[in-house]
Design a protein around this motif. Structure first.
Motif, PDB file in Angstrom:
ATOM      1  N   LEU A   1      12.958  40.141 -42.830  1.00  0.00           N
ATOM      2  CA  LEU A   1      13.530  41.399 -43.316  1.00  0.00           C
ATOM      3  C   LEU A   1      12.709  42.525 -42.720  1.00  0.00           C
ATOM      4  O   LEU A   1      11.474  42.496 -42.763  1.00  0.00           O
ATOM      5  N   THR A   2      13.396  43.492 -42.127  1.00  0.00           N
ATOM      6  CA  THR A   2      12.691  44.703 -41.756  1.00  0.00           C
ATOM      7  C   THR A   2      13.679  45.857 -41.745  1.00  0.00           C
ATOM      8  O   THR A   2      14.882  45.646 -41.899  1.00  0.00           O
ATOM      9  N   GLY A   3      13.174  47.066 -41.602  1.00  0.00           N
ATOM     10  CA  GLY A   3      14.090  48.199 -41.637  1.00  0.00           C
ATOM     11  C   GLY A   3      13.433  49.497 -41.234  1.00  0.00           C
ATOM     12  O   GLY A   3      12.241  49.538 -40.919  1.00  0.00           O
ATOM     13  N   ASP A   4      14.264  50.545 -41.248  1.00  0.00           N
ATOM     14  CA  ASP A   4      13.785  51.872 -40.873  1.00  0.00           C
ATOM     15  C   ASP A   4      14.377  52.911 -41.796  1.00  0.00           C
ATOM     16  O   ASP A   4      15.520  52.778 -42.231  1.00  0.00           O
ATOM     17  N   THR A   5      13.608  53.950 -42.013  1.00  0.00           N
ATOM     18  CA  THR A   5      14.162  55.135 -42.637  1.00  0.00           C
ATOM     19  C   THR A   5      15.017  55.821 -41.571  1.00  0.00           C
ATOM     20  O   THR A   5      14.530  56.052 -40.466  1.00  0.00           O
TER      21      THR A   5
ATOM     22  N   LEU B   1      17.514  46.408 -42.451  1.00  0.00           N
ATOM     23  CA  LEU B   1      17.890  47.364 -43.489  1.00  0.00           C
ATOM     24  C   LEU B   1      17.826  48.811 -43.001  1.00  0.00           C
ATOM     25  O   LEU B   1      16.899  49.193 -42.287  1.00  0.00           O
TER      26      LEU B   1
ATOM     27  N   ALA C   1      17.100  52.144 -44.484  1.00  0.00           N
ATOM     28  CA  ALA C   1      16.482  52.592 -45.739  1.00  0.00           C
ATOM     29  C   ALA C   1      16.948  54.009 -46.074  1.00  0.00           C
ATOM     30  O   ALA C   1      16.170  54.967 -46.055  1.00  0.00           O
TER      31      ALA C   1
ATOM     32  N   HIS D   1      15.192  55.840 -48.909  1.00  0.00           N
ATOM     33  CA  HIS D   1      13.879  56.384 -48.543  1.00  0.00           C
ATOM     34  C   HIS D   1      14.011  57.758 -47.876  1.00  0.00           C
ATOM     35  O   HIS D   1      13.130  58.604 -48.011  1.00  0.00           O
TER      36      HIS D   1
ATOM     37  N   TYR E   1       8.979  54.973 -53.706  1.00  0.00           N
ATOM     38  CA  TYR E   1       9.576  54.300 -52.549  1.00  0.00           C
ATOM     39  C   TYR E   1       8.728  53.113 -52.098  1.00  0.00           C
ATOM     40  O   TYR E   1       9.255  52.121 -51.576  1.00  0.00           O
TER      41      TYR E   1
ATOM     42  N   GLN F   1      10.028  49.461 -51.544  1.00  0.00           N
ATOM     43  CA  GLN F   1       9.893  48.673 -50.310  1.00  0.00           C
ATOM     44  C   GLN F   1       9.487  47.225 -50.609  1.00  0.00           C
ATOM     45  O   GLN F   1       9.892  46.307 -49.912  1.00  0.00           O
TER      46      GLN F   1
ATOM     47  N   ASP G   1      12.727  45.694 -51.332  1.00  0.00           N
ATOM     48  CA  ASP G   1      13.524  45.466 -50.109  1.00  0.00           C
ATOM     49  C   ASP G   1      13.187  44.102 -49.517  1.00  0.00           C
ATOM     50  O   ASP G   1      14.053  43.363 -49.057  1.00  0.00           O
ATOM     51  N   ILE G   2      11.914  43.822 -49.511  1.00  0.00           N
ATOM     52  CA  ILE G   2      11.442  42.603 -48.850  1.00  0.00           C
ATOM     53  C   ILE G   2      11.634  41.378 -49.741  1.00  0.00           C
ATOM     54  O   ILE G   2      12.196  40.369 -49.332  1.00  0.00           O
TER      55      ILE G   2
ATOM     56  N   VAL H   1       7.856  39.892 -41.898  1.00  0.00           N
ATOM     57  CA  VAL H   1       8.284  41.282 -41.864  1.00  0.00           C
ATOM     58  C   VAL H   1       7.708  41.947 -40.605  1.00  0.00           C
ATOM     59  O   VAL H   1       6.547  42.349 -40.592  1.00  0.00           O
TER      60      VAL H   1
ATOM     61  N   VAL I   1       6.741  44.759 -38.414  1.00  0.00           N
ATOM     62  CA  VAL I   1       6.547  46.193 -38.678  1.00  0.00           C
ATOM     63  C   VAL I   1       5.442  46.759 -37.784  1.00  0.00           C
ATOM     64  O   VAL I   1       4.691  46.014 -37.165  1.00  0.00           O
TER      65      VAL I   1
ATOM     66  N   GLN J   1       2.775  50.287 -41.607  1.00  0.00           N
ATOM     67  CA  GLN J   1       3.471  49.684 -42.750  1.00  0.00           C
ATOM     68  C   GLN J   1       2.658  48.575 -43.426  1.00  0.00           C
ATOM     69  O   GLN J   1       3.074  48.029 -44.452  1.00  0.00           O
TER      70      GLN J   1
END
Ligand code: TRP
Length: 358
Positions: free
Chosen positions: A10-14, A43, A45, A48, A134, A138, A141-142, A150, A152, A156
């Motif tokens: 799982l990973t993501g960005d604002t 994801l 975000a 966020h 937030y 997070q 989220d994970i 993850v 990152v 992070q």
């Protein structure tokens, strides 16, 4: 482990709008690789983004579509990875609230990345309750995905540390995992959550074409993935080469720490032999000035961007992007509802079954 027997990521960005080659180097490239071997959830975000832009919801919405479009252009494959919006996944919100109970307030506020952001953004004592929240979000989220890994950037890592703490505490408090259990044994010992690991990328930070700051669209020092070869050449033409007032034929600095141009050489020129050759000749001043190196780097970058620009054409319509997000959100909901049910059972919160559909 997910049904496929593969490890989960799982990973993501604002969402901050369109992507540039700094994003490619720092994160997207890794995602394109890892989607081949892992069950991936990426994801967006968007919640966020509300920490600092709650007054600009429409802008955030557009940024979400743009970041997804560019990710797809760069090679994220919606048939291999689920791309989804944070706010469409109710289990994340519910777990955030529950996890907030497991974290001392002071522990949340001690997070160095959070502290940095409050300073950099000049927020001092003037931030919303949601800002520190937030970081707890997070962790959800994970953990909602029971992710193992993850990927990152360095910044992070403190969030990952918080996530690992929450997972350990939950597993011990509600699942009977013994106090001294090694991280890798938690699930085997009955824990709901694997203790996730940060997978920190090698190149965390690409210098912008100003040669000073991290590449960032808002600083105007970014090469966007939609840039034409001419725009790329022009932007690279301006990059600082580490030595003031250097004559074009003088020997140049090749340490990428000192000469941003050589960070680009090492990052974007694929053949190690060619990199070594350029480094060598440049250091000797062997008839090779900045211009020659810049042109070579520009060619390599444009060759990287060309297939991305070609792919991007398929995703120009918002409807196409929305369909991909819809599918991704459905997959994310299925995965996280399963986790939520497990967590609720463990914490004696499971009263009724439910199905979430979108
Ligand atoms: N905070 C991350 C960033 O700004 C985005 C993010 C949100 C994230 N949730 C995540 C990253 C979960 C990894 C895992 O870049």
């Amino acid at each position: 482990m997910a049904e496929t027997g593969r490890r989960r990521v799982l990973t993501g960005d604002t969402p901050t709008g369109s992507l540039h080659i700094g994003h490619w180097v720092g994160s997207v490239k890794r995602r394109v690789e890892i989607q081949e071997t892992h069950d991936c959830f990426f994801l967006v975000a968007n919640l966020h983004a509300f920490t600092t832009r709650a007054d600009k919801p429409e802008e955030i919405r557009q940024d979400c579509l743009e970041v997804v479009r560019d990710g797809l252009a760069m090679g994220i494959d919606p048939n291999k990875a689920a791309i989804f919006l944070q706010t469409e996944v109710p289990a994340i919100m519910q777990l955030t609230y529950l996890f907030a109970m497991l974290l001392p307030y002071n522990r949340v506020m001690r997070n160095p990345t959070l502290k940095d952001e409050l300073t950099v953004k000049g927020l001092e004592d003037n931030y919303s309750f949601g800002f520190p929240l937030y970081t707890v979000g997070q962790t959800a989220d994970i953990l909602a995905f029971r992710a193992h890994e993850v990927p990152v950037g360095e910044d992070q890592v403190p969030h990952l540390e918080l996530t690992r703490e929450v997972a350990r505490r939950f597993n011990k408090m509600y699942c009977g995992v013994p106090d001294k259990a090694p991280d890798e044994d938690h699930v085997e010992l009955g824990g709901v959550f694997p203790i996730p690991e940060a997978d920190v990328g090698r190149v965390g930070r690409l210098i912008g074409t100003d040669g000073v700051q991290k590449m960032s669209k808002s600083l105007g020092n970014a090469i966007q993935i939609t840039d034409t070869p001419k725009q790329v050449r022009k932007k690279l033409g301006k990059i600082y080469v580490g030595i003031d007032n250097r004559q074009p034929t003088d020997p140049g600095e090749v340490d990428p720490e000192k000469n941003p141009l050589f960070q680009y050489v090492e990052t974007f020129i694929e053949s190690p032999d060619e990199v070594a050759d350029l480094r060598d000749r440049y250091a000797r001043g062997d008839n090779i000035g900045d211009g020659v190196v810049k042109v070579r780097v520009a060619e390599s970058i444009s060759a990287l961007l060309e297939p991305m620009q070609e792919r991007r054409k398929q995703y120009e319509s918002d409807d196409v992007v929305m369909d991909i997000l819809h599918e991704g959100c459905k997959k994310a909901i299925a995965a996280t509802e399963e986790t939520l049910e497990m967590a609720k059972k463990a914490a004696s919160l499971q009263f009724f079954d439910r199905t979430v559909t979108i």
